[in-house]
Design a protein around this motif. Structure first.
Motif, PDB file in Angstrom:
ATOM      1  N   ARG A 137      -1.806   2.006   5.811  1.00 39.47           N
ATOM      2  CA  ARG A 137      -1.101   3.159   5.267  1.00 39.47           C
ATOM      3  C   ARG A 137      -0.042   3.645   6.249  1.00 39.47           C
ATOM      4  N   LYS A 164      -1.671   4.577  -6.528  1.00 46.79           N
ATOM      5  CA  LYS A 164      -1.706   5.249  -5.227  1.00 46.79           C
ATOM      6  C   LYS A 164      -2.604   6.478  -5.299  1.00 46.79           C
ATOM      7  N   ASP A 199       1.723   6.407   6.127  1.00 48.79           N
ATOM      8  CA  ASP A 199       1.605   7.829   6.479  1.00 48.79           C
ATOM      9  C   ASP A 199       0.692   7.986   7.693  1.00 48.79           C
ATOM     10  N   ILE A 240       5.616   9.804   1.031  1.00 51.20           N
ATOM     11  CA  ILE A 240       4.928   8.512   0.995  1.00 51.20           C
ATOM     12  C   ILE A 240       3.730   8.607   0.065  1.00 51.20           C
ATOM     13  N   SER A 267       0.484   6.412  -0.967  1.00 50.30           N
ATOM     14  CA  SER A 267      -0.198   5.279  -0.364  1.00 50.30           C
ATOM     15  C   SER A 267      -1.597   5.119  -0.932  1.00 50.30           C
ATOM     16  N   SER A 268      -2.143   3.949  -0.694  1.00 50.14           N
ATOM     17  CA  SER A 268      -3.508   3.673  -1.150  1.00 50.14           C
ATOM     18  C   SER A 268      -4.249   2.926  -0.053  1.00 50.14           C
ATOM     19  N   GLN A 328       0.795  -1.225   0.000  1.00 44.96           N
ATOM     20  CA  GLN A 328       0.000   0.000   0.000  1.00 44.96           C
ATOM     21  C   GLN A 328       0.822   1.266   0.000  1.00 44.96           C
ATOM     22  N   ASN A 329       2.128   1.139   0.048  1.00 40.58           N
ATOM     23  CA  ASN A 329       2.964   2.323   0.286  1.00 40.58           C
ATOM     24  C   ASN A 329       4.247   2.296  -0.532  1.00 40.58           C
TER      25      ASN A 329
END
Lengths: 227, 227
Positions: free
Chosen positions: B109, A157, B111, A213, A215-216, A138-139
């Motif tokens: 995530r 992302k 973040d 970063i 991310s999703s 995810q990152n």
């Protein structure tokens, strides 16, 4: 461009999709870090170097490794460097990598993840931090030194975070969804949940190290967002 | 001792065992952060306050929340504070908690995780950082201000890490497996994979904030250790 990939021993469930489905399509050579070396072999990738104390490997596994990997570097347990630090050192200084992609560096023990996140701040690595990235499901985490930078949105992302890892001055985000103008921060902080407008973004700062970063959410949904 | 627990929306698979198997045995009141509020209700715990924008909730879920939770505080999306920061603010300042245990703050995530890790460094929270802990399946994270401290080994954890999150001076570990004497660090660093000797440990430092992480391998084995 000399790209080197490191596979560390973090949980496989957190690997990026490409590493699970098409690992041989990932460009660059591979270093296997401890058990990561064995996982590479199982995926049909022979690491050019395997680094670790391998003390968690069964002797038949170690034998398999010794038969196939041309260069095995045994680390000393209870040493100063972690195996991942040894891998980064090897990639940057022995192999002169322009880009080091680290897989398997997240999840599980958070003290380990923080070793991996903070190691680019060590004086020996800091000048080269822009060559390093950590990648998981995810990152993606990249690191930046002072200056003006352009970043590209990764298609899979959605979110964008600017994370000063040290004292940072003059952080300016001129064309992201949420903007900043000459922001200073003394302590580490994660400015999360920003977004690209379009497919590129610019940012600049005058001192410190900033992690960026992308991310999703796991299913493209916000359902599990932790904040 | 006034203990308040926060449930944030991180992946359930990373929750500590007790939260999965005997949540009502956890002492203290609960605040539900966004979807965490709904998860609490499903476990038979009515949070005393629910905080969030709840925009990921189906309207029937929101209705259920509104019927059962006595105090719902709607946050404004695109605001300065994350919902977890609002939760910590509420726990410390409205409810005067002596101890704030945050669950669901890790994973997914990164973040978001880093928001949760670094938020105790904000000037408003820093004086109270020793009241805060982050708990997941393999890790407990506590935060310390300068001084001399005694820590207790958690029976289900093996490893001990000292993680300066800011510049730190004089870090001394007198009775752990690996010792330090008056160590200074400028940038964040994770001194991981230390261990207790016995069931208590001492440490001291003279400036900065240090996170202490107790962690375990997933199956009591070292097989998946990422470094």
């Amino acid at each position: 461009m000399q790209r080197i990939n490191l596979l560390v021993g973090g949980p496989e469930v957190l690997w990026p999709a490409q590493l699970k489905t098409a690992p041989t399509a990932i460009p660059g050579g591979w270093l296997g870090i401890d058990r990561g070396s064995l996982r590479l072999l199982k995926m049909g990738i022979v690491p050019q170097i395997a680094i670790g104390d391998f003390d968690s490997l069964h002797h038949t596994e170690l034998h398999q490794l010794e038969k196939k990997v041309p260069d095995i570097r045994y680390s000393i347990p209870e040493k100063d460097d972690t195996d991942t630090e040894l891998g980064l050192k090897t990639a940057l200084f022995d192999l002169q990598a322009d880009q080091v992609a680290i897989y398997g560096a997240t999840g599980g023990r958070l003290d380990h993840f923080l070793v991996n996140l903070f190691m680019v701040l060590e004086p020996r690595f800091k000048p080269y931090c822009e060559r390093v990235m950590l990648l998981d499901r995810q990152n993606s985490i990249r690191f930046y030194r002072p200056g003006a930078h352009v970043i590209q949105k990764e298609p899979d992302k959605r979110y964008l975070a600017f994370v000063p890892l040290t004292a940072v001055t003059g952080l300016t985000l001129p064309d992201e969804k949420y903007r900043l103008e000459q922001a200073d921060s003394v302590d580490p902080i994660s400015w999360a949940s920003n977004e690209f407008i379009g497919t590129t973004g610019h940012f600049s700062f005058t001192s410190g190290v900033v992690a960026v970063i992308q991310s999703s959410d796991l299913n493209g949904q916000k359902a599990d967002a932790p904040v």
